[in-house]
Design an enzyme around this catalytic site. Structure first.
Site, PDB file in Angstrom:
ATOM      1  N   LYS A  33       0.871  -1.167   0.000  1.00 19.84           N
ATOM      2  CA  LYS A  33       0.000   0.000   0.000  1.00 19.84           C
ATOM      3  C   LYS A  33       0.913   1.223   0.000  1.00 19.84           C
ATOM      4  O   LYS A  33       1.667   1.445   0.940  1.00 19.84           O
ATOM      5  CB  LYS A  33      -0.914   0.013   1.227  1.00 19.84           C
ATOM      6  N   ASP A  35       1.850   5.173   0.016  1.00 16.37           N
ATOM      7  CA  ASP A  35       1.321   6.385   0.626  1.00 16.37           C
ATOM      8  C   ASP A  35       1.640   7.578  -0.262  1.00 16.37           C
ATOM      9  O   ASP A  35       2.663   8.235  -0.108  1.00 16.37           O
ATOM     10  CB  ASP A  35       1.930   6.563   2.015  1.00 16.37           C
ATOM     11  N   GLU A 168       3.562   1.488   5.074  1.00 17.17           N
ATOM     12  CA  GLU A 168       2.193   1.813   5.478  1.00 17.17           C
ATOM     13  C   GLU A 168       1.292   0.605   5.598  1.00 17.17           C
ATOM     14  O   GLU A 168       0.534   0.478   6.559  1.00 17.17           O
ATOM     15  CB  GLU A 168       1.568   2.805   4.493  1.00 17.17           C
TER      16      GLU A 168
END
Length: 322
Positions: A33, A35, A168
């Site tokens: 994921k 950011d 993240e």
């Protein structure tokens, strides 16, 4: 007969369903994921258009990325994330916000394709789309355009690695999923694997029933230093229970040595004199565990979430962890 060619155009991005735990098994693939800022690259009539998730123009803001996309096939639309890498090579939203020449490295991580050379490929399986993306688009492009790769490891191993590297979180996508514009169907899921530590709760902001957000910090020597506030992570019941704990700890004066602050900060986490009017103060006796994405340059937490009280921690033992 072959399908008629179409003009490339902005496609409303497919959305991720937030979850506390990701699915496991061979039907799913995993990615980091990232950011950053979600973005689409659209090439039509020989021109590249870089657009935000809300269809705003990114060309002027990220010209180096636009230039690097020039070699993508005409009438093509790809989906990805604009990310800034910090000095250690990790994605950093703070670095993205403060991006400038020589400040950080910008990368456009691409993870999907919706239109390829005038052909709508959104109904194809994700695995097929990724192969098309790799062979027909990314093979023609250079830095700072990169693939967001599939992570070839078990989910528990990936979670451990994300935690160890202070990243993240993770994304899980069904291999057989089509691209669903604007939908949050659950075929794509995301889970944050954030940093966390203990903080001293020494205030709260008002709400109609009990409190809206807790105000917390850590000790720097003998001084209690404000770090942030959060309204996330509470249920109605947990709010009521915690508010009862506040009653005997009410204090007249602000216990934080670094307040008030001169400005709100880039993301509004700062506590100015004006904002402090909405705060009520507590004796620094309660310790809570808080998860977060990162520290901002102003010394605040970004995307923080309350996890629970730490009865095993003494307030004066709570310091900023590295």
């Amino acid at each position: 007969m072959p399908a008629p060619k179409i003009k490339s155009h902005f496609v409303e991005p497919m959305l991720l369903l937030r979850t506390e735990s990701l699915p496991e098994g061979g039907a799913w693939l995993y990615e980091l994921k990232l950011d950053g800022f979600r973005a689409e690259a659209i090439k039509s009539d020989g021109r590249v258009h870089l657009r935000s998730r809300n269809d705003k123009d990114f060309n002027a803001k990220y010209p180096a990325i636009v230039k690097a996309l020039a070699a993508m096939p005409d009438e093509t639309v790809i989906d990805g994330e604009i990310v800034a890498l910090d000095e250690s090579g990790r994605p950093s939203f703070s670095a993205l916000q403060n991006h400038g020449p020589g400040v950080s490295t910008l990368v456009f991580y691409v993870f999907d394709i919706m239109v390829l050379a005038g052909e709508d490929v959104m109904s194809e399986w994700l695995t097929v789309r990724r192969e098309l993306l790799q062979s027909r688009v990314l093979a023609k492009l250079d830095e700072p355009i990169r693939e967001s790769p599939e992570l070839a490891a078990s989910l528990p191993a990936l979670i451990s690695s994300v935690k160890a590297n202070a990243l993240e979180g993770l994304v899980a996508k069904r291999r057989d999923s089509g691209y669903e514009p604007g939908q949050r169907s659950g075929a794509w899921q995301k889970m944050r694997v954030n940093r966390q530590q203990a903080f001293v709760i020494a205030g709260y902001t008002l709400a109609s029933r009990n409190f809206d957000a807790i105000v917390f910090g850590y000790y720097d020597g003998a001084k209690l230093t404000y770090a942030g506030r959060t309204r996330s992570g509470f249920t109605p019941a947990s709010r009521e229970q915690l508010f009862k704990r506040f009653a005997p700890l009410v204090a007249e004066k602000c216990p934080f040595a670094n307040l008030p602050e001169a400005r709100d900060g880039r993301w509004g986490e700062g506590l100015t004199t004006e904002k402090m009017r909405d705060c009520r103060w507590l004796k620094p006796a309660l310790v809570g565990q808080v998860e977060f994405v990162e520290w901002t340059p102003d010394g605040h937490l970004r995307h923080s979430r309350f996890m629970g009280l730490r009865e095993d921690k003494e307030p004066h033992d709570v310091v900023r962890e590295t």
